[in-house]
Design an enzyme around this catalytic site. Structure first.
Site, PDB file in Angstrom:
ATOM      1  N   HIS A 335       0.352  -1.139   0.274  1.00  0.00           N
ATOM      2  CA  HIS A 335       0.027   0.193  -0.033  1.00  0.00           C
ATOM      3  C   HIS A 335       1.005   1.542   0.118  1.00  0.00           C
ATOM      4  O   HIS A 335       0.424   1.795  -0.618  1.00  0.00           O
ATOM      5  CB  HIS A 335      -0.786  -0.340   1.058  1.00  0.00           C
ATOM      6  CG  HIS A 335      -1.710   1.379   1.930  1.00  0.00           C
ATOM      7  ND1 HIS A 335      -2.940   1.257   1.317  1.00  0.00           N
ATOM      8  CD2 HIS A 335      -1.132   2.002   2.046  1.00  0.00           C
ATOM      9  CE1 HIS A 335      -3.145   2.247   1.483  1.00  0.00           C
ATOM     10  NE2 HIS A 335      -2.225   3.291   2.288  1.00  0.00           N
ATOM     11  N   GLU A 336       1.666   1.411   0.963  1.00  0.00           N
ATOM     12  CA  GLU A 336       2.651   2.740   0.863  1.00  0.00           C
ATOM     13  C   GLU A 336       3.797   2.878  -0.109  1.00  0.00           C
ATOM     14  O   GLU A 336       3.602   3.557  -0.509  1.00  0.00           O
ATOM     15  CB  GLU A 336       3.602   2.391   2.023  1.00  0.00           C
ATOM     16  CG  GLU A 336       3.178   2.236   3.965  1.00  0.00           C
ATOM     17  CD  GLU A 336       2.427   3.377   3.620  1.00  0.00           C
ATOM     18  OE1 GLU A 336       2.890   4.307   3.198  1.00  0.00           O
ATOM     19  OE2 GLU A 336       1.292   3.179   4.564  1.00  0.00           O
ATOM     20  N   HIS A 339       1.415   4.230  -2.977  1.00  0.00           N
ATOM     21  CA  HIS A 339       1.798   6.013  -2.642  1.00  0.00           C
ATOM     22  C   HIS A 339       2.706   6.261  -3.566  1.00  0.00           C
ATOM     23  O   HIS A 339       2.493   7.481  -4.614  1.00  0.00           O
ATOM     24  CB  HIS A 339       1.619   6.407  -0.973  1.00  0.00           C
ATOM     25  CG  HIS A 339       0.415   6.475  -0.599  1.00  0.00           C
ATOM     26  ND1 HIS A 339      -0.608   7.281  -1.062  1.00  0.00           N
ATOM     27  CD2 HIS A 339       0.271   6.163   0.627  1.00  0.00           C
ATOM     28  CE1 HIS A 339      -1.434   6.687  -0.185  1.00  0.00           C
ATOM     29  NE2 HIS A 339      -1.247   5.714   0.884  1.00  0.00           N
ATOM     30  N   GLU A 367      -6.025   6.374  -0.772  1.00  0.00           N
ATOM     31  CA  GLU A 367      -5.697   5.653   0.100  1.00  0.00           C
ATOM     32  C   GLU A 367      -6.598   4.795  -0.447  1.00  0.00           C
ATOM     33  O   GLU A 367      -5.573   3.563  -0.567  1.00  0.00           O
ATOM     34  CB  GLU A 367      -6.144   5.978   1.574  1.00  0.00           C
ATOM     35  CG  GLU A 367      -5.623   7.113   2.931  1.00  0.00           C
ATOM     36  CD  GLU A 367      -4.248   6.554   2.499  1.00  0.00           C
ATOM     37  OE1 GLU A 367      -4.029   5.252   2.258  1.00  0.00           O
ATOM     38  OE2 GLU A 367      -3.137   7.444   2.868  1.00  0.00           O
TER      39      GLU A 367
HETATM   40 ZN    ZN Z   1      -1.868   4.849   2.861  1.00  0.00          ZN
END
Ligand code: ZN
Length: 427
Positions: A335-336, A339, A367
Site C-alpha cells: 500500500h505504501e 503511494h 488511500e
Molecule cells: Zn496510505
C-alpha cells in the site's frame, strides 16, 4: 442583527484594530465549527455501544468497547485542551501579550548591550521567549495526554524521565534550526528592497527542502533508534516486492517506536534513487518487544537503558500480542509503495498550497488507490487482515459521523476500505 451591528462598528475602527478584530472573529469561527463537528462525533462514541452487525466479523465486542472508551477519553481531552488554547490565544491578543513580549525582549537586549538598532537580535530573543512560553504552557497538556490517557488505555511506553529528556531535546534542536534560519530570513527581508517577499519565499522554500532532505538521516535519529532490518525472509521479500515495481530501495530500517507508544506505523522516505523504508517495531509481530513478555509469561526483562522500572514492565505485560505477520507487513508496504508509484507524494506537495479540506478529500482518494495497488500486487487478503489488526492494535473506532469524518479523516473509514478491498478480491 447584533452581529451586523458589531461588524459595522468594526469597520469604523482604525486598520490595526480591524485586523485584530478580524483575527479574533476568524479564529473563533473556526474553533466553534470544529467543536461542533467534534460534538457530532462524540455523540457517535456515546450512542454506538454495540458492534454494528456489518462489523461483527472483524471486531469483537471487547475491542470495540475498549476503542470506544479510548476515543471518548481522547475527545474529552481535546475538548478541554482546545478550549484552553482558544482562550489563551484570545487573552494574549486582548491583553497585548505580543507587544509586551516585544518590549521584554528589547529590555533583555538592552541588558546585553544591544541598542534599538539591533532589531534582528531583538526579534530572535522575541522568538526564543515566544517558543519557550508556548512549550511551557503546552507541557502540562502533553504530560496529561501521555501519562493519563495513553497510559490508561495501554499505549504509553515512556517513563517520565524519557519524556522530559525528549521534550528538552526537542526544544533545543528546534531552537538550533529556528534561530539561525529566522535571523537569515530577517536579514533578507531587511536588505531585500522592494522585492523582499520573493527572496524571502525562495529562501523558505530552499530551507524547507533542505530540512526535508536531512530530517530522516540527521534529525530523527537524535530522538529514536533506527536499526537496519536484519537479513532474513522479511527483508528478502520486501526487496523482491520493491524490485518488482522499480522502487529504488536502498535500506530497510526498524525504528524503536515501542519506546514511546504501542501505536504502529510504516513509511518510506528519500529522494530520487535513494529510497528507504522504515518499519515501527510495533508493527512487526516478530520484532515487537511488546510481545516478548507474552511469550515468556513472567520472564520480562527491564530495558537495559536505565530507564526501566517496575511500573513500566507491568504496563507492558498488560498488552495483548500485537503487530502483523510478515505477509501482512508486506501488504501494508505494498500500500505504501502504491503511494510512491502513483505519484501521490509529489501531488500532495503541489496541492498542499491549496486548502487543507481539499487535501483531506484527495488524500482519501489516494488511500483507496494505494489499497487497490496493493491488491494488484496480490495482497488483498493480507492487507484486509492487516487493516483489521492495525485498527485493533491502535484502538481505532470503526464508526464515525459523516460530517466529522469528511472534514478530518485523511484515511477513509476502515469499513469502506475493507469493502473496496473485498469487491475486487475475487479478480
Ligand atoms: Zn496510505
Amino acid at each position: 442583527m447584533g452581529m451586523w451591528a458589531s461588524l459595522d462598528a468594526m469597520w469604523e475602527m482604525p486598520a490595526e484594530k480591524r485586523i485584530f478584530g478580524a483575527v479574533l472573529v476568524f479564529s473563533w469561527t473556526v474553533y466553534l465549527w470544529e467543536t461542533f463537528l467534534a460534538q457530532r462525533q462524540r455523540r457517535i462514541y456515546k450512542t454506538t455501544t454495540h458492534v454494528p452487525p456489518e462489523l461483527g466479523q472483524i471486531m469483537d465486542s471487547e475491542t470495540f468497547e475498549k476503542s470506544r472508551l479510548y476515543q471518548l477519553d481522547k475527545s474529552t481531552f481535546s475538548f478541554w485542551s482546545g478550549l484552553y488554547s482558544e482562550i489563551e490565544g484570545t487573552l494574549i491578543l486582548l491583553f497585548g501579550g505580543i507587544p509586551y513580549l516585544w518590549r521584554l525582549s528589547g529590555r533583555f537586549c538592552g541588558y546585553a548591550g544591544f541598542g534599538p538598532e539591533h532589531e534582528i537580535t531583538q526579534s530572535l530573543v522575541f522568538l526564543l521567549l515566544a517558543t519557550l512560553f508556548s512549550a511551557s504552557t503546552g507541557l502540562p497538556w502533553s504530560l496529561y495526554n501521555t501519562f493519563v490517557i495513553e497510559e490508561k488505555h495501554g499505549f504509553n511506553q515512556q517513563t517520565l524521565g524519557f519524556f522530559m529528556k525528549d521534550a528538552i531535546k526537542k526544544f533545543v534542536v528546534t531552537q538550533c534550526i529556528l534561530l539561525p534560519v529566522s535571523s537569515l530570513l530577517l536579514y533578507i527581508i531587511k536588505i531585500g528592497g522592494d522585492y523582499f517577499f520573493i527572496y524571502a519565499w525562495l529562501f523558505t522554500l530552499v530551507v524547507s527542502l533542505v530540512l526535508v532532505t536531512i530530517y530522516a538521516d540527521y534529525i530523527a535519529p537524535l530522538f529514536d533508534k533506527f536499526t537496519p532490518l536484519p537479513e532474513g525472509k522479511l527483508k528478502q521479500e520486501i526487496e523482491v516486492m520493491a524490485k518488482s515495481i522499480d522502487f529504488p530501495l536502498t535500506k530497510v530500517y526498524v525504528v524503536e517506536g515501542s519506546k514511546r507508544s504501542s501505536h504502529s506505523n510504516a513509511y518510506f522516505y528519500g529522494f530520487f534513487k535513494n529510497k528507504r523504508i522504515v518499519l515501527f517495531d510495533t508493527l512487526l509481530e516478530e520484532y515487537s518487544v511488546l510481545n516478548k513478555g507474552l511469550q515468556e509469561e513472567s520472564g520480562v526483562e527491564p530495558r537495559k537503558d536505565g530507564e526501566g522500572d517496575g511500573e513500566e514492565i507491568k504496563a507492558k505485560v498488560k498488552n495483548k500480542k500485537q503487530g502483523c505477520k510478515n505477509e501482512e507487513v508486506l501488504a501494508v508496504l505494498g500500500h505504501e509503495l502504491g503511494h510512491w508509484k502513483l505519484g501521490h507524494t509529489v501531488k500532495n506537495i503541489v496541492i498542499s498550497q491549496v486548502l487543507s479540506f481539499c487535501l483531506t478529500v484527495l488524500s482519501r482518494r489516494f488511500e483507496f488507490q494505494a489499497d487497490a495497488f496493493a491488491k494488484k500486487l496480490g495482497k488483498a487478503k493480507d492487507l484486509y487482515s492487516a487493516l483489521i489488526k492495525l485498527n485493533k492494535d491502535n484502538l481505532g473506532f470503526p464508526v464515525s459521523d459523516w460530517l466529522f469524518s469528511m472534514w478530518h479523516y485523511s484515511h477513509p473509514p476502515l469499513l469502506e476500505r475493507l469493502q473496496a478491498l473485498k469487491n475486487t478480491k475475487q479478480d
